[in-house]
Design a protein around this motif. Structure first.
Motif, PDB file in Angstrom:
ATOM      1  N   SER A  47      -6.414   8.162   1.377  1.00  0.00           N
ATOM      2  CA  SER A  47      -6.350   8.398  -0.064  1.00  0.00           C
ATOM      3  C   SER A  47      -7.119   7.334  -0.836  1.00  0.00           C
ATOM      4  N   TYR A  48      -6.957   6.083  -0.430  1.00  0.00           N
ATOM      5  CA  TYR A  48      -7.711   5.025  -1.125  1.00  0.00           C
ATOM      6  C   TYR A  48      -9.217   5.219  -0.950  1.00  0.00           C
ATOM      7  N   ARG A  49      -9.596   5.677   0.249  1.00  0.00           N
ATOM      8  CA  ARG A  49     -11.020   5.945   0.478  1.00  0.00           C
ATOM      9  C   ARG A  49     -11.526   7.010  -0.480  1.00  0.00           C
TER      10      ARG A  49
ATOM     11  N   ILE B 242     -10.241   7.792  -3.377  1.00  0.00           N
ATOM     12  CA  ILE B 242     -10.269   7.257  -4.750  1.00  0.00           C
ATOM     13  C   ILE B 242     -11.528   6.415  -4.955  1.00  0.00           C
ATOM     14  N   GLU B 243     -11.884   5.650  -3.941  1.00  0.00           N
ATOM     15  CA  GLU B 243     -13.112   4.842  -4.045  1.00  0.00           C
ATOM     16  C   GLU B 243     -14.329   5.731  -4.281  1.00  0.00           C
TER      17      GLU B 243
ATOM     18  N   GLU C  99      -4.568   5.127   3.801  1.00  0.00           N
ATOM     19  CA  GLU C  99      -5.923   4.580   3.719  1.00  0.00           C
ATOM     20  C   GLU C  99      -6.918   5.648   3.282  1.00  0.00           C
TER      21      GLU C  99
ATOM     22  N   MET D  53       0.847  -1.199   0.000  1.00  0.00           N
ATOM     23  CA  MET D  53       0.000   0.000   0.000  1.00  0.00           C
ATOM     24  C   MET D  53       0.881   1.246   0.000  1.00  0.00           C
TER      25      MET D  53
ATOM     26  N   TYR E 155      -4.238  -0.033  -9.365  1.00  0.00           N
ATOM     27  CA  TYR E 155      -5.488   0.123  -8.626  1.00  0.00           C
ATOM     28  C   TYR E 155      -6.686   0.252  -9.569  1.00  0.00           C
TER      29      TYR E 155
ATOM     30  N   ALA F 289      -7.777  10.224  -9.292  1.00  0.00           N
ATOM     31  CA  ALA F 289      -6.888   9.383  -8.487  1.00  0.00           C
ATOM     32  C   ALA F 289      -5.479   9.978  -8.450  1.00  0.00           C
TER      33      ALA F 289
ATOM     34  N   GLU G 254       1.205   2.408  -9.103  1.00  0.00           N
ATOM     35  CA  GLU G 254       0.205   2.037  -8.087  1.00  0.00           C
ATOM     36  C   GLU G 254      -1.214   2.416  -8.549  1.00  0.00           C
ATOM     37  N   ILE G 255      -1.332   3.646  -9.078  1.00  0.00           N
ATOM     38  CA  ILE G 255      -2.649   4.088  -9.559  1.00  0.00           C
ATOM     39  C   ILE G 255      -3.098   3.209 -10.729  1.00  0.00           C
TER      40      ILE G 255
END
Ligand SMILES: NC(=O)C1=CN([C@@H]2O[C@H](COP(=O)(O)OP(=O)(O)OC[C@H]3O[C@@H](n4cnc5c(N)ncnc54)[C@H](O)[C@@H]3O)[C@@H](O)[C@H]2O)C=CC1
Ligand SMILES: Cc1cc2nc3c(=O)[nH]c(=O)nc-3n(C[C@H](O)[C@H](O)[C@H](O)COP(=O)(O)O)c2cc1C
Ligand code: SF4
Ligand code: FES
Lengths: 433, 158
Positions: free
Chosen positions: B7-9, B11-12, B5, B1, B52, B30, B48-49
């Motif tokens: 940032s991922y939230r 992006i979601e 977290e 990762m 993802y 993103a 990574e992006i």
């Protein structure tokens, strides 16, 4: 009737706005969401909405002035897949800054306009593509969408009518070309913003290959007001047969730069007076009437013109976005053109050779003239490079780069000649242009 | 990762705006979120992006290099972009840029040795009635800049 800076004449879109009263509650106090409610409650036939917009004579405010009702009519009546409505809020044409004020001061008018447009075209999914640089405006717009969703104006089975509409805001990140509708589509698909060939137009092949209508912020924001007062009544707000009101962005050498919502067809002189006139009481030398890509006109020509599509077109320019850049008598036209040309060179997406290479040459030539190294043939060379770009490219950015060149040379040729002959600027040295 | 977290939230949340099969549409969002966290888009971050979103790395690179607000090289803690287009130039953006260059002792495209400031030239931000306009870290717009206002801003940022 005052609003914002208090110098509008008969505002519709900016009426009663203070700068802070942008929320859903504020909009509803002004009668907001009343039109979509009336349409949904009464199951108004889509044709009636299109008929009002046609009667209003509303033309696309993104610059091309295409009749909105006609464009909506291009959408297929029955389509098996998803169709889309996109609001183009990528505004970034030098001199144009109206959409930013609509979005931040009256965002719900845009949302209600989209709801009505979507209903009229049977569209259930919408996006607003916001220029990346106005981040705080994007955030406010997201908040406005949240408010509308919570109040039940976005989502499924709106107000029990069976009509669904989902709406999201997305943003660009620093590419002027993404305002061109097909580049915008590419960008929304997660790609570089490189324009597609037209035709097919987005109405046939748009987002993800599906039928899509793209309209400017100002175009959509007028829709609820047109529905509220009736197309004919809105149209009558304009002067001398020019329909409705229009927002003009005034920048450059005016006392009060800003946005002015006025009757379409108002005289340029009146508009200028609203903005406090020219700074320091100087004379208007030149005006770029419709955003940086519209051809420049001489000040004395402009002072005789009305601000409407036909008058400006007859004089050899275009109303475009309504971004009015005023240059006073102390401005050097060569330096100003150089600035504009650098913009188009930097923003060319590079797909077409005439645009990619040509915009670079234009900058080099004007730089040379401005430095005092211009040769007598350079002016004709400039014109011929520009004419070789015009009409030979995928999108209108090529034309937008060429038109300023040709018009500056046409209206201010002597000033360019002076730079070449005397190796200096007539304005800076006090000579006559 | 590689990202937080949070940032991922975020992006979601962006992904949810698009049809499930159109994850690539979230590329700009993103990358923006990743850049906000990391300061710039290193090859690892872009990879990574790409992973993802389930698209080839080259597709993400193309986007990162096309849009001018993405930093594909490290920048200072504060990136200051000055709009230089005609309406802004007419209000004195030349002098704004010159003053910033002198105060920071760097040119366009350069970063101060302490890694605090990067200065870049930028195109129209759609705020031409409020020139000279500058944008700090792509998000905060400052308008009608004068020498005093620049002094104050730099002091606050330091
Ligand atoms: N707002 C801004 O920041 C900027 C605005 N512009 C303006 O953009 C204008 C050029 O825009 P374009 O989209 O290239 O103009 P265009 O004339 O190709 O299209 C105008 C609109 O009508 C639709 N349309 C036209 N003919 C059609 C047909 N036969 N079938 C279906 N749909 C049709 C297009 O899809 C589009 O939405 C320029 O005149 C300029 O003023 C340019 C740069 C920036
Ligand atoms: C280079 C270029 C940039 C453009 N930028 C914008 C823009 O920022 N906003 C906009 O509404 N239209 C822009 N347009 C025009 C759009 O392609 C399109 O005509 C418009 O969004 C249609 O909406 P309307 O019919 O409501 O005017 C641009 C066109 C070109 C060629
Ligand atoms: S005209 Fe210029 S901006 Fe438009 S597609 Fe061609 S290269 Fe790109
Ligand atoms: S010219 Fe600077 S914001 Fe438009």
């Amino acid at each position: 009737m005052t609003c914002l800076h208090g110098r509008h004449t008969e505002p519709v879109l900016f009426r009663e706005l203070t700068g802070d009263n942008w929320t859903l509650a504020d909009y509803m106090t002004r009668g907001g969401y009343g039109q979509i409610r009336r349409i949904l409650d009464g199951r108004m036939p889509a044709e009636r909405i299109v008929a009002e917009v046609r009667a209003a004579g509303l033309r696309g405010r993104g610059g091309a002035g295409f009749p909105t009702a006609v464009k909506w009519g291009f959408m297929p009546k029955a389509h098996a897949g998803q169709t889309y409505l996109i609001c183009n809020a990528d505004e970034s044409e030098p001199g144009t800054f109206k959409d930013r004020d609509i979005l931040r001061y009256n965002p719900h008018a845009v949302i209600e306009g989209m709801l009505i447009a979507a209903y009229a075209m049977g569209i259930t999914a919408g996006y607003v593509y916001v220029h990346g640089e106005i981040w705080s405006v994007y955030e406010r717009f997201e908040e406005a969408i949240g408010q509308a969703r919570e109040a039940g104006f976005i989502g499924k089975n709106l107000m029990g009518s069976g009509f669904d509409f989902e709406l999201h805001a997305v943003h660009g990140y620093g590419a002027y070309i993404c305002g061109e509708e097909t580049a915008l589509l590419e960008s929304m698909e997660g790609k570089r913003g490189q324009p597609r060939f037209k035709p097919p137009f987005p109405a046939a092949n748009g987002l993800y290959g599906q039928p899509t209508t793209i309209n400017n912020v100002e175009t959509l924001a007028y829709v609820p007001f047109i529905m509220a007062m009736g197309g004919n009544h809105w149209a009558a707000l304009g002067r001398e047969g020019c329909p409705g009101t229009k927002i003009f962005s005034l920048s450059g050498d005016v006392v009060f730069p800003g946005n002015y919502e006025v009757p379409l067809g108002i005289s340029f002189a009146e508009l200028l007076a609203l903005a406090g006139g020219v700074k320091g009481g100087r004379k208007v030398k030149a005006v770029i009437p419709g955003g940086s890509s519209s051809p420049v006109l001489r000040g004395e020509t402009m002072l005789r013109l009305n601000m409407d599509y036909d008058s400006i077109a007859k004089a050899g320019s275009m109303l475009g976005t309504g971004g009015v850049i005023v240059l006073d008598e102390t401005r050097c036209m060569v330096k100003s053109l150089l600035n504009l040309s650098r913009f188009y060179r930097n923003e060319s997406c590079g797909q077409c050779t005439p645009c990619r290479e040509g915009t670079g040459w234009l900058v080099k030539l004007i730089e040379r003239i401005e430095r005092g190294d211009g040769k007598p043939d350079d002016l004709d060379l400039l014109d011929s490079v520009a004419s070789n770009i015009q009409g030979r490219t995928i999108c209108a950015l090529g034309d937008a780069a060429a038109m300023p060149i040709r018009s500056f040379l046409k209206c201010f040729r002597q000033e360019f000649e002076y730079h070449v002959e005397h190796k200096q600027c007539p304005v800076a040295s006090g000579g006559q242009a | 990762m590689l990202l937080s977290e949070e940032s991922y939230r975020k992006i979601e949340k962006e992904l949810a705006k698009f049809p499930a099969t159109k994850k690539r549409s979230a590329a700009i969002a993103a990358l923006t979120i990743a850049q906000d966290e990391k300061g710039w888009l290193s090859p690892e971050v872009m990879q990574e992006i790409a992973d993802y979103l389930g698209v080839p790395a080259v597709a993400i690179e193309e986007v990162a290099t096309f849009y001018s607000m993405f930093n594909t090289r490290p920048v200072g803690k504060y990136k200051i972009a000055v709009c230089c287009n005609l309406p802004c130039e007419m209000t004195g953006s030349d002098q704004t840029a010159q003053y910033l260059k002198e105060k920071l002792n760097i040119g366009f495209g350069e970063t101060t040795p302490d890694g605090l400031f990067t200065l870049v030239e930028s195109e129209c931000m759609g705020a031409c009635g409020d020139g000279p306009v500058i944008l700090v870290n792509n998000k905060n717009m400052y308008m009608r800049m004068s020498k005093d206002k620049i002094d104050k801003l730099l002091e606050e940022l330091k």
